[in-house]
Enzyme design. Structure first.
Site, mmCIF file in Angstrom:
data_model
loop_
_atom_site.group_PDB
_atom_site.id
_atom_site.type_symbol
_atom_site.label_atom_id
_atom_site.label_comp_id
_atom_site.label_asym_id
_atom_site.label_seq_id
_atom_site.Cartn_x
_atom_site.Cartn_y
_atom_site.Cartn_z
ATOM 1 N N GLU A 1 3.146 1.992 0.810
ATOM 2 C CA GLU A 1 2.870 3.350 0.442
ATOM 3 C C GLU A 1 2.173 3.490 -1.245
ATOM 4 O O GLU A 1 3.039 3.154 -2.028
ATOM 5 C CB GLU A 1 4.178 4.167 0.260
ATOM 6 C CG GLU A 1 3.992 5.626 -0.174
ATOM 7 C CD GLU A 1 5.398 6.336 -0.119
ATOM 8 O OE1 GLU A 1 5.719 6.931 -1.406
ATOM 9 O OE2 GLU A 1 6.250 6.571 0.815
ATOM 10 N N CYS B 1 2.625 10.122 -6.145
ATOM 11 C CA CYS B 1 1.731 9.902 -5.645
ATOM 12 C C CYS B 1 0.808 10.918 -4.849
ATOM 13 O O CYS B 1 -0.529 10.636 -4.677
ATOM 14 C CB CYS B 1 2.053 8.600 -4.345
ATOM 15 S SG CYS B 1 3.396 9.372 -3.430
#
Length: 464
Positions: free
Chosen positions: A235, A269
Site C-alpha cells: 500500500e 496516502c
C-alpha cells in the site's frame, strides 16, 4: 551504527523515549520462532480462542482510549481530535476482525457435471497462509498496526511486525494489550531494526506473506527481492485528484475538502492534493475554500481545538517548503499559506495552477499543500488527473448523476467518492492503490482473506 532509536515529539522535538534496535543476526531466531509455531498445528489457535483474545483486547483498548490517544500524539503529532478518532477506529478494527473470523470458510465445488466427475464430493477449506512479515508507516501508528497485526492473528498466522521507527510506541502498546488479553507467546513479535535487517526478514523463504504500508520506492524494491512463493500486499501513496463541477453544493463540499486536504497535515496516502475546478465557478471556489482553510487552528496537537499539527520531522517540513517555493518560481500563484509556523509545522497552503511539471503537481506531496487547477473541458481534467503513475482514491463533486458516473468510469482509481473527499475510509471497505500505488487490497476482512489460502478436498465414494 547506533543500536538505539530516539522517539521524538514531532511538535517540539522533545525526547519521548529511546528504544534499542535488534541486531541483524537476531532476525534468524525471530523467524524460526514464528515458523516453528506455525509448523506445529497442535499450537494453532482455534477460532473461539482468537475471538476471546481479540474481544478482550478491544475491551482493554476501550478502557484506555485517552492513554492510547496521547501516546499516538506524542510520537506522531496528529491532533487530539484525529488521534482519538484513530484509536476509536482501531478498536472497531479489532471488532471487525472478530466478526470476520466466522466468514473464513470455503465452499462446495459441484461435481457430476461430467461422467468423469461422478461419485465425488468436493469442497474447499480456508487455512492460514503461514508466517506474516509486516512493515508499517508512521502516519497512523495504532490503526495501521491493527490492520497488519490483528488481521494476521485473526487469520491464524504468526506475525512479525516492524513499525516505523518514528512511531513504534502505539504498536508496542497494542502488543502489550494483546498479551494481556491472552495471546500466547510467539504469535506476535515486534522488531525495531535497521533497513538491512528488515530486508533480511521479509526476503526470507520462511515468510509466506509480506504486508507493506509505506513508500513506493521501498515497497516495490522489497517485492522484487521476495522469495519464490511469498505473497504480498503493498500500500503506497497517491495524488488523490478531485473534480469539481459547476453544480457542486458548496455548503457540503467546502468542509469536506478542507478536512480531506489538511487532516494530519496532509500526511495521508489519500489526502486531497489536486483539485480540478470548472472554470465557471473557480473564483468562487477559491474564495470559499481559502476562507475555510484560513479558519483552521494550527499548532499544538495535544490541544483539543487544534485542526492541523506538525509534520513528522523537520526534514519533511524542509521538503514541503522547497516544493512550494519551486512551484511558485515555476509560475504557481500562492493563494494562502506557504510559510513555516515552526521547525515542523507548515501552514495549510493553497496553490493555484502550478505547472504539471512541478513536484507539487507530479509527485505525492504528503504535506499540507493543495493545488487548484481550472478546467473548461471535463475530459481534459480527467486526462490530467490520470496522467500520474499513482492511482489510489479520487473524488467528484456534482449533483448530476450522469456526470458523476461518467467521471467514475473514466478516472483511473481504485475508489471514487461522489460528493465526498478522497480520504474517506471505513475499515470494512476495500482499500488499496493500483498501478504503482500498490498491489493487493486492504481493509480488515480483505487483509484477513489475503492471509489465508484455499485447500481443495475431493471425496470419492460409490454412494455419492
Amino acid at each position: 551504527m547506533e543500536n538505539t532509536v530516539k522517539i521524538r515529539s514531532p511538535y517540539d522535538q522533545k525526547l519521548v523515549k529511546e528504544l534499542t534496535l535488534i541486531e541483524a543476526n537476531e532476525i534468524e531466531n525471530i523467524i524460526q520462532n514464528a515458523k516453528s509455531l506455525f509448523d506445529d498445528q497442535s499450537l494453532w489457535l482455534p477460532a473461539y480462542q482468537k475471538i476471546e483474545v481479540l474481544e478482550k483486547a478491544a475491551s482493554i483498548m476501550n478502557a484506555r482510549i485517552e492513554e492510547l490517544t496521547f501516546l499516538a500524539i506524542s510520537e506522531g503529532g496528529k491532533p487530539y481530535k484525529d488521534s482519538k478518532a484513530e484509536v476509536l477506529r482501531a478498536i472497531k478494527g479489532v471488532k471487525l476482525a472478530v466478526e470476520h473470523i466466522s466468514q473464513l470458510k470455503g465452499e462446495q465445488v459441484p461435481m457430476a457435471l461430467t461422467e468423469a466427475s461422478l461419485n465425488r464430493l468436493a469442497f474447499t477449506i480456508k487455512e492460514p497462509i503461514g508466517v506474516v512479515a509486516a512493515i508499517s508507516a508512521f502516519n497512523h501508528p495504532l490503526n495501521l498496526a491493527v490492520h497488519q497485526i490483528v488481521t494476521a492473528v485473526a487469520a491464524g498466522c504468526p506475525v512479525i511486525f516492524k513499525p516505523a521507527l518514528a512511531t513504534p510506541l502505539s504498536s508496542l502498546a497494542l502488543a502489550d494489550i494483546l498479551r494481556e488479553a491472552g495471546l500466547p507467546s510467539g504469535w506476535l513479535q515486534i522488531v525495531l531494526c535497521s533497513k538491512e535487517a528488515a530486508e533480511k526478514l521479509v526476503t526470507d523463504p520462511r515468510i509466506s506473506f509480506f504486508s507493506f504500508i509505506g513508500s513506493a520506492k521501498v515497497g516495490w524494491y522489497l517485492k522484487s527481492k521476495l522469495s519464490q512463493g511469498t505473497r504480498c500486499a503493498l500500500e503506497h501513496g497517491g495524488a488523490a485528484p478531485v473534480i469539481v463541477e459547476q453544480d457542486a453544493d458548496f455548503a457540503e463540499m467546502i468542509p469536506d475538502l478542507v478536512k480531506g486536504s489538511f487532516y494530519h497535515a496532509g500526511q495521508v496516502c489519500v489526502s486531497v492534493q489536486k483539485i480540478y475546478v470548472n472554470q465557471d465557478i473557480c473564483d468562487l471556489f477559491i474564495q470559499k475554500f481559502t476562507q475555510a482553510t484560513n479558519k483552521l487552528i494550527v499548532g499544538d496537537p495535544s490541544e483539543k481545538s487544534t485542526d492541523v499539527g506538525p509534520l513528522i520531522n523537520s526534514r519533511e517540513a524542509d521538503r514541503v517548503a522547497e516544493w512550494v517555493k519551486e512551484a511558485i518560481a515555476d509560475g504557481a500563484e500562492l493563494i494562502t499559506g506557504g510559510t513555516r509556523v515552526s521547525e515542523t509545522i507548515f501552514q495549510p497552503t493553497i496553490l493555484f495552477n502550478p505547472p504539471e511539471s512541478s513536484k507539487v503537481s507530479c509527485k505525492e506531496i504528503f504535506g499540507p499543500v493543495v493545488c487548484i487547477y481550472p478546467f473548461t473541458v471535463r475530459d481534459e481534467a480527467i486526462k490530467k488527473a490520470n496522467a500520474l503513475e499513482v492511482h489510489f482514491q479520487a473524488a467528484v463533486f456534482t449533483k448530476d448523476l450522469d456526470i458523476a458516473f461518467d467521471i467514475v468510469k473514466k478516472l483511473n482509481a481504485t475508489a471514487v467518492m461522489i460528493n465526498d473527499h478522497t480520504a474517506f475510509r471505513v475499515d470494512w471497505m476495500p482499500f488499496g492503490g493500483r498501478d504503482s500505488s500498490g498491489i493487493g487490497m486492504g481493509g480488515i476482512s480483505y487483509s484477513m482473506n489475503e492471509m489465508t489460502r484455499e485447500k481443495l478436498m475431493v471425496i470419492k465414494s460409490k454412494n455419492l
